[in-house]
Enzyme design. Sequence first.
Site, PDB file in Angstrom:
ATOM      1  N   TYR A 135     -24.487  25.192 -45.260  1.00  0.00           N
ATOM      2  CA  TYR A 135     -25.243  24.014 -44.784  1.00  0.00           C
ATOM      3  C   TYR A 135     -24.825  22.746 -45.521  1.00  0.00           C
ATOM      4  O   TYR A 135     -24.834  21.670 -44.958  1.00  0.00           O
ATOM      5  CB  TYR A 135     -26.741  24.231 -45.017  1.00  0.00           C
ATOM      6  CG  TYR A 135     -27.484  24.777 -43.830  1.00  0.00           C
ATOM      7  CD1 TYR A 135     -27.156  26.014 -43.295  1.00  0.00           C
ATOM      8  CD2 TYR A 135     -28.529  24.063 -43.246  1.00  0.00           C
ATOM      9  CE1 TYR A 135     -27.850  26.529 -42.218  1.00  0.00           C
ATOM     10  CE2 TYR A 135     -29.224  24.571 -42.169  1.00  0.00           C
ATOM     11  CZ  TYR A 135     -28.896  25.796 -41.656  1.00  0.00           C
ATOM     12  OH  TYR A 135     -29.591  26.297 -40.596  1.00  0.00           O
ATOM     13  N   LYS A 190     -23.521  39.490 -47.024  1.00  0.00           N
ATOM     14  CA  LYS A 190     -22.395  39.949 -46.198  1.00  0.00           C
ATOM     15  C   LYS A 190     -21.254  40.220 -47.178  1.00  0.00           C
ATOM     16  O   LYS A 190     -20.127  39.732 -47.040  1.00  0.00           O
ATOM     17  CB  LYS A 190     -22.050  38.888 -45.146  1.00  0.00           C
ATOM     18  CG  LYS A 190     -21.059  39.329 -44.084  1.00  0.00           C
ATOM     19  CD  LYS A 190     -21.612  40.355 -43.101  1.00  0.00           C
ATOM     20  CE  LYS A 190     -20.484  40.911 -42.230  1.00  0.00           C
ATOM     21  NZ  LYS A 190     -20.919  42.024 -41.353  1.00  0.00           N
ATOM     22  N   ASP A 222     -26.036  41.869 -40.756  1.00  0.00           N
ATOM     23  CA  ASP A 222     -26.075  42.409 -39.389  1.00  0.00           C
ATOM     24  C   ASP A 222     -27.040  43.591 -39.306  1.00  0.00           C
ATOM     25  O   ASP A 222     -27.843  43.706 -38.376  1.00  0.00           O
ATOM     26  CB  ASP A 222     -24.659  42.785 -38.896  1.00  0.00           C
ATOM     27  CG  ASP A 222     -23.861  43.625 -39.897  1.00  0.00           C
ATOM     28  OD1 ASP A 222     -24.287  43.740 -41.073  1.00  0.00           O
ATOM     29  OD2 ASP A 222     -22.809  44.153 -39.504  1.00  0.00           O
ATOM     30  N   ASP A 246     -31.864  31.193 -42.125  1.00  0.00           N
ATOM     31  CA  ASP A 246     -32.220  30.422 -40.928  1.00  0.00           C
ATOM     32  C   ASP A 246     -32.371  31.366 -39.743  1.00  0.00           C
ATOM     33  O   ASP A 246     -33.363  31.327 -39.013  1.00  0.00           O
ATOM     34  CB  ASP A 246     -31.121  29.383 -40.649  1.00  0.00           C
ATOM     35  CG  ASP A 246     -31.397  28.584 -39.388  1.00  0.00           C
ATOM     36  OD1 ASP A 246     -32.559  28.153 -39.211  1.00  0.00           O
ATOM     37  OD2 ASP A 246     -30.462  28.401 -38.577  1.00  0.00           O
ATOM     38  N   ASP A 250     -36.191  33.121 -38.028  1.00  0.00           N
ATOM     39  CA  ASP A 250     -36.611  32.963 -36.625  1.00  0.00           C
ATOM     40  C   ASP A 250     -36.863  34.332 -35.998  1.00  0.00           C
ATOM     41  O   ASP A 250     -37.827  34.527 -35.261  1.00  0.00           O
ATOM     42  CB  ASP A 250     -35.524  32.237 -35.799  1.00  0.00           C
ATOM     43  CG  ASP A 250     -35.795  30.748 -35.663  1.00  0.00           C
ATOM     44  OD1 ASP A 250     -36.427  30.180 -36.581  1.00  0.00           O
ATOM     45  OD2 ASP A 250     -35.375  30.150 -34.646  1.00  0.00           O
TER      46      ASP A 250
END
Length: 362
Positions: A135, A190, A222, A246, A250
Amino acid sequence: MKIAVLPGDGIGTEIVAEAVKVLNVLDLKFEMESALVGGAAYEAHGHPLPEATLKLAKESDAVLFGAVGDWKYDKLDRPLRPEQAILGLRKNLGLFANFRPAICYEQLVDASSLKPELISGLDILIIRELTGDIYFGQPRGRRTAVDGHFPGAEEAFDTMRYSRPEVERIARVAFEAARKRSKRVTSVDKANVLETFQFWKDIVTEIGKEYPDVELDHMYVDNAAMQLVKAPKKFDVVVTGNMFGDILSDEAAMLTGSIGMLPSASLNSSNQGLYEPSHGSAPDIAGKGVANPLATILSAAMMFRFSLNQAEAADRIESAVKDVLASGLRTGDICSEGTKRVGTREMGDAVVAAITKKTITG
Ligand code: IPM
Ligand code: MG
């Protein structure tokens, strides 16, 4: 105590107005000052985060934030888009620790797209690092490729990076939070592909040794996305980077069926914080008076607990929200058979009434 009130765009103005009504009946001493932010600030001052708004936020103990953004600003240059306001506030106030609880309210179990038995009693806390990662990583931009699959072609690039202190401090926040809950942390990374997240994983493991009473496990992002819909109750505290956080927050919010109910807090190292609903500005329903103000009202509760040292006020707000839900009032997003559908303002009024009733009857 000083609270900066930044309603923003879309449903932001409607839902923040209800939260302000609630603040006003608490009988507490604090100062509130409003300012424009996001698209609204761009329209008025040509910038989504005007100097005056940033100054107000900096000198306040807490920021109560609505939402920013509208499709109509999608064509603006990136630095002028509404989203830059929230990114700018995070960066300038150093709000590195983002708390996003995903709680399934028992009365709203049927609002989820998952089977009730999967989510009934769900209570996850996602802790998202908020000022680093891809970001904010420099360099970023557009250029002509000198290598890669198509040398000489136009390309765009961003930089994923984390420094040791950035990972250490967010890991500590997660372990401390877990100590107050079920003492379990899942760190999402990851590491199988990315150098940045192998580094992340190593450091979280190291910091975990300072918290032998907290159980730590690691999961690839994942797999975490999959496990969240398969067996969400297996998670308790989840700590992850800015980008993965992020996306996963959600997903987790939507699992509960009630994103309109979920508050969030973003804190810096001196507990100054920005409090906002987990949902966005919802331009499709803006101005219609139908948005759910409860996530914002519950964000105000978090504000009293984390930044203003008024846990009792937070309890009062949260218990009033529970009473209102128990009385069967619902905004459209959480409405189901046998409940009474109300608008934004009626919902805010009902919370105010529940608080004043309790104050009078003790
Ligand atoms: C969020 C939002 C923001 C983010 C946007 C509006 C910049 O999606 O708070 O999750 O990506 O962090
Ligand atoms: Mg998001």
